[in-house]
Design a protein around this motif. Structure first.
Motif, PDB file in Angstrom:
ATOM      1  N   ILE A  53       1.019  -1.162   0.079  1.00 26.45           N
ATOM      2  CA  ILE A  53      -0.047  -0.036  -0.024  1.00 26.45           C
ATOM      3  C   ILE A  53       0.822   1.414   0.023  1.00 26.45           C
ATOM      4  O   ILE A  53       0.800   2.087  -0.716  1.00 26.45           O
ATOM      5  N   MET A  54       1.962   1.329   0.756  1.00 24.26           N
ATOM      6  CA  MET A  54       2.738   2.450   0.814  1.00 24.26           C
ATOM      7  C   MET A  54       3.467   2.810  -0.407  1.00 24.26           C
ATOM      8  O   MET A  54       3.667   3.906  -0.914  1.00 24.26           O
ATOM      9  N   LYS A  55       3.769   1.811  -1.295  1.00 22.56           N
ATOM     10  CA  LYS A  55       4.288   1.875  -2.619  1.00 22.56           C
ATOM     11  C   LYS A  55       3.262   2.695  -3.470  1.00 22.56           C
ATOM     12  O   LYS A  55       3.721   3.447  -4.126  1.00 22.56           O
ATOM     13  N   GLU A  56       1.982   2.233  -3.394  1.00 22.23           N
ATOM     14  CA  GLU A  56       1.029   2.969  -3.918  1.00 22.23           C
ATOM     15  C   GLU A  56       0.807   4.528  -3.580  1.00 22.23           C
ATOM     16  O   GLU A  56       0.521   5.327  -4.316  1.00 22.23           O
ATOM     17  N   VAL A  57       0.933   4.568  -2.430  1.00 20.90           N
ATOM     18  CA  VAL A  57       0.909   5.922  -1.715  1.00 20.90           C
ATOM     19  C   VAL A  57       2.013   6.846  -2.323  1.00 20.90           C
ATOM     20  O   VAL A  57       1.684   7.945  -2.413  1.00 20.90           O
ATOM     21  N   VAL A  58       3.173   6.258  -2.332  1.00 20.12           N
ATOM     22  CA  VAL A  58       4.295   7.170  -2.862  1.00 20.12           C
ATOM     23  C   VAL A  58       4.020   7.441  -4.297  1.00 20.12           C
ATOM     24  O   VAL A  58       4.255   8.633  -4.673  1.00 20.12           O
ATOM     25  N   LYS A  59       3.391   6.628  -5.200  1.00 15.94           N
ATOM     26  CA  LYS A  59       3.146   6.678  -6.671  1.00 15.94           C
ATOM     27  C   LYS A  59       2.030   7.894  -6.553  1.00 15.94           C
ATOM     28  O   LYS A  59       2.042   8.709  -7.419  1.00 15.94           O
ATOM     29  N   ALA A  60       1.125   7.792  -5.697  1.00 18.50           N
ATOM     30  CA  ALA A  60       0.048   8.834  -5.978  1.00 18.50           C
ATOM     31  C   ALA A  60       0.439  10.226  -5.637  1.00 18.50           C
ATOM     32  O   ALA A  60       0.088  11.228  -6.205  1.00 18.50           O
ATOM     33  N   CYS A  61       1.225  10.346  -4.569  1.00 21.95           N
ATOM     34  CA  CYS A  61       1.759  11.550  -4.012  1.00 21.95           C
ATOM     35  C   CYS A  61       2.872  12.109  -5.205  1.00 21.95           C
ATOM     36  O   CYS A  61       2.651  13.287  -5.436  1.00 21.95           O
ATOM     37  N   SER A  62       3.528  11.530  -5.684  1.00 25.21           N
ATOM     38  CA  SER A  62       4.309  11.863  -6.928  1.00 25.21           C
ATOM     39  C   SER A  62       3.690  12.231  -8.018  1.00 25.21           C
ATOM     40  O   SER A  62       4.437  13.272  -8.979  1.00 25.21           O
ATOM     41  N   LYS A  63       2.397  11.775  -8.299  1.00 29.88           N
ATOM     42  CA  LYS A  63       1.614  12.278  -9.442  1.00 29.88           C
ATOM     43  C   LYS A  63       1.306  13.813  -9.248  1.00 29.88           C
ATOM     44  O   LYS A  63       1.201  14.473 -10.077  1.00 29.88           O
TER      45      LYS A  63
END
Length: 72
Positions: A53-63
């Motif tokens: 989930i944290m990997k997806e969170v990092v992706k979402a924030c960088s977008k």
């Protein structure tokens, strides 16, 4: 599991709100708060999938803001 993370280079409150909205849509996230003033992310997510989930969170924030970093 509930965890807090420091954020670096979060530039505006509007971006923080967009990040929070995106994070809450991720499957497995129970709750999330992104504080622009405190430069902090608080997230509550499923224990067994937390790293995924944290990997997806990092992706979402960088977008939303490519320069922003979550200090894991």
């Amino acid at each position: 599991m509930k965890k807090k993370f420091k954020m670096k280079d979060l530039d505006c409150a509007n971006c923080a709100a967009k990040m929070e909205e995106s994070i809450k849509k991720i499957d497995g996230v129970k709750d999330a708060t992104v504080s622009f003033m405190m430069q902090k992310l608080t997230i509550e997510a499923e224990d067994d999938r937390f790293d995924e989930i944290m990997k997806e969170v990092v992706k979402a924030c960088s977008k939303v803001e490519p320069d922003c970093q979550i200090l894991l």
